[in-house]
Design an enzyme around this catalytic site. Structure first.
Site, short mmCIF file in Angstrom:
data_model
loop_
_atom_site.label_atom_id
_atom_site.label_comp_id
_atom_site.label_asym_id
_atom_site.label_seq_id
_atom_site.Cartn_x
_atom_site.Cartn_y
_atom_site.Cartn_z
N PHE A 123 -0.17 -32.34 28.03
CA PHE A 123 -1.47 -32.98 27.84
C PHE A 123 -1.61 -34.29 28.63
CE2 PHE A 123 -4.11 -36.03 25.51
CZ PHE A 123 -5.30 -35.34 25.37
N VAL B 16 0.37 -35.11 20.28
CA VAL B 16 1.30 -33.99 20.40
C VAL B 16 1.90 -34.08 21.80
CG1 VAL B 16 1.56 -31.47 20.30
CG2 VAL B 16 -0.34 -32.56 19.08
N TYR C 285 -13.87 -37.27 27.04
CA TYR C 285 -12.94 -36.40 26.30
C TYR C 285 -13.31 -36.40 24.81
CZ TYR C 285 -8.78 -34.47 24.16
OH TYR C 285 -7.94 -33.69 23.40
C1 8X3 Z 1 -5.30 -35.53 21.95
C2 8X3 Z 1 -5.24 -36.68 21.03
O1 8X3 Z 1 -5.51 -39.18 20.74
O2 8X3 Z 1 -4.58 -38.43 22.86
O3 8X3 Z 1 -6.35 -34.69 21.70
O4 8X3 Z 1 -6.92 -38.13 22.38
S1 8X3 Z 1 -5.58 -38.16 21.81
#
Ligand code: 8X3
Length: 250
Positions: free
Chosen positions: A188, A184, A151
Site C-alpha cells: 500500500f 496494514v 484518497y
Molecule cells: C489505509 C489507511 O490511514 O493509511 O487505507 O489511509 S491510511
C-alpha cells in the site's frame, strides 16, 4: 462457496485467496498482473483441493470488466461472495499540489472500478437469491487527514456505497459488508509513494501494523456467519493506533 476477489495479486486480496482456499473454497482471482495470478493459482491448487480461475483485466476500464465477467463459464457465474478489495492510494499531497493522474487513478479504481464489477456480479447473484458483497473501505473512509484528500474521498464513497448497496440489494437477499482497516503493512505505502520503499518503511516504523492476514481472517469470518446474520461494517485498527493519525511508536 465460490469467491471472486479483486486485487488478488498482493496484500489483503492475496491473503484472502490463501485463507479461503485453505478452507476448501473455489476462487476467481482478478488482477492486472497475469503472471502473479498464475503463480498464486498454481501454488494454491497444489496445496488445497480447490479450483482457481484467473481473470486478468484492468478494473478501471468498464469494457474490460464487462468482458471478463461475461467470459466466465456458466458454472463460475454462481458467485457466492464478491470481495471488492482492489484499491490504492496514490500520493499524499495537499489539494493545491496533488497530481491529477493520481486523482484519476484512485477515483477510477476505488470508486468506478468497484461500481463496475459490483453491478455485473450483483446481476449474477440476483437470480440465485443469495450472495455476499464485501467492500474494503478504510479508516480513511471514516476520517479525513492532512494530504489524504482524494484518497479519503474515495474511501468515504466506498462507505456510502456500502450502505447504498445494502438497501438496494436487500430484497434480493444479498448481504453487504464493509471492512475498514487502519494501518496494514502491504505494498500500500510503496504504491502510495510511487515505489519509494524507504519512505514507505517509515510509515510503519516503531509500531506494529496489522498484517494482511489479520484483515483476511476477519473477511473470512464475516463471509461465514449464518445465513440470518450480516456484519454491516467493522473498523479494525492496530492496537497502537487510535485514529487515522494517532499512533504510539516506540
Ligand atoms: C489505509 C489507511 O490511514 O493509511 O487505507 O489511509 S491510511
Amino acid at each position: 462457496m465460490l469467491v471472486l476477489i479483486t486485487g488478488a495479486t498482493a496484500g489483503i486480496g492475496k491473503s484472502c485467496a490463501e485463507i479461503f482456499a485453505a478452507q476448501g473454497h473455489h476462487l476467481i482471482l482478478c488482477g492486472r498482473r497475469k503472471e502473479r495470478l498464475d503463480t498464486i493459482k498454481t501454488e494454491l491448487e497444489k496445496k488445497h483441493k480447490v479450483n482457481i480461475h484467473t481473470l486478468s483485466f484492468d478494473i478501471q476500464k468498464q469494457t474490460e470488466v464487462q468482458e471478463a465477467i461475461h467470459s466466465l463459464p456458466a458454472d463460475l457465474k454462481n458467485i457466492d461472495v464478491l470481495i471488492n478489495n482492489a484499491g490504492l492510494a496514490a500520493g499524499l499531497s495537499s489539494i493545491q499540489d496533488g497530481k491529477l493522474e493520481h486523482w484519476e487513478q484512485m477515483i477510477d479504481t476505488n470508486i468506478k472500478g468497484l461500481l463496475y464489477i459490483t453491478k455485473h456480479v450483483a446481476n449474477l447473484m440476483i437470480p440465485n437469491k443469495r450472495g455476499h458483497i464485501i467492500n474494503l473501505g478504510s479508516i480513511a473512509g471514516k476520517e479525513v487527514y492532512a494530504n489524504g484528500n482524494v484518497y479519503c474521498a474515495t474511501k468515504h464513497a466506498v462507505d456510502a456505497l456500502n450502505k447504498a448497496m445494502r438497501i438496494d440489494l436487500l430484497t434480493h437477499q444479498i448481504k453487504v459488508t464493509a471492512i475498514h482497516p487502519g494501518m496494514v503493512e502491504t505494498e500500500f505505502s510503496i504504491v502510495r509513494f510511487d515505489g519509494d520503499e524507504e519512505r514507505a518503511k517509515k510509515v510503519y516504523q516503531g509500531m506494529q501494523p496489522l498484517r494482511p492476514e489479520d484483515i483476511a481472517e476477519t473477511i473470512y469470518w464475516a463471509a461465514t456467519r449464518p445465513a440470518h446474520v450480516n456484519i454491516n461494517e467493522l473498523t479494525i485498527m492496530p492496537s497502537v493506533q487510535a485514529t487515522a493519525t494517532q499512533v504510539i511508536r516506540h
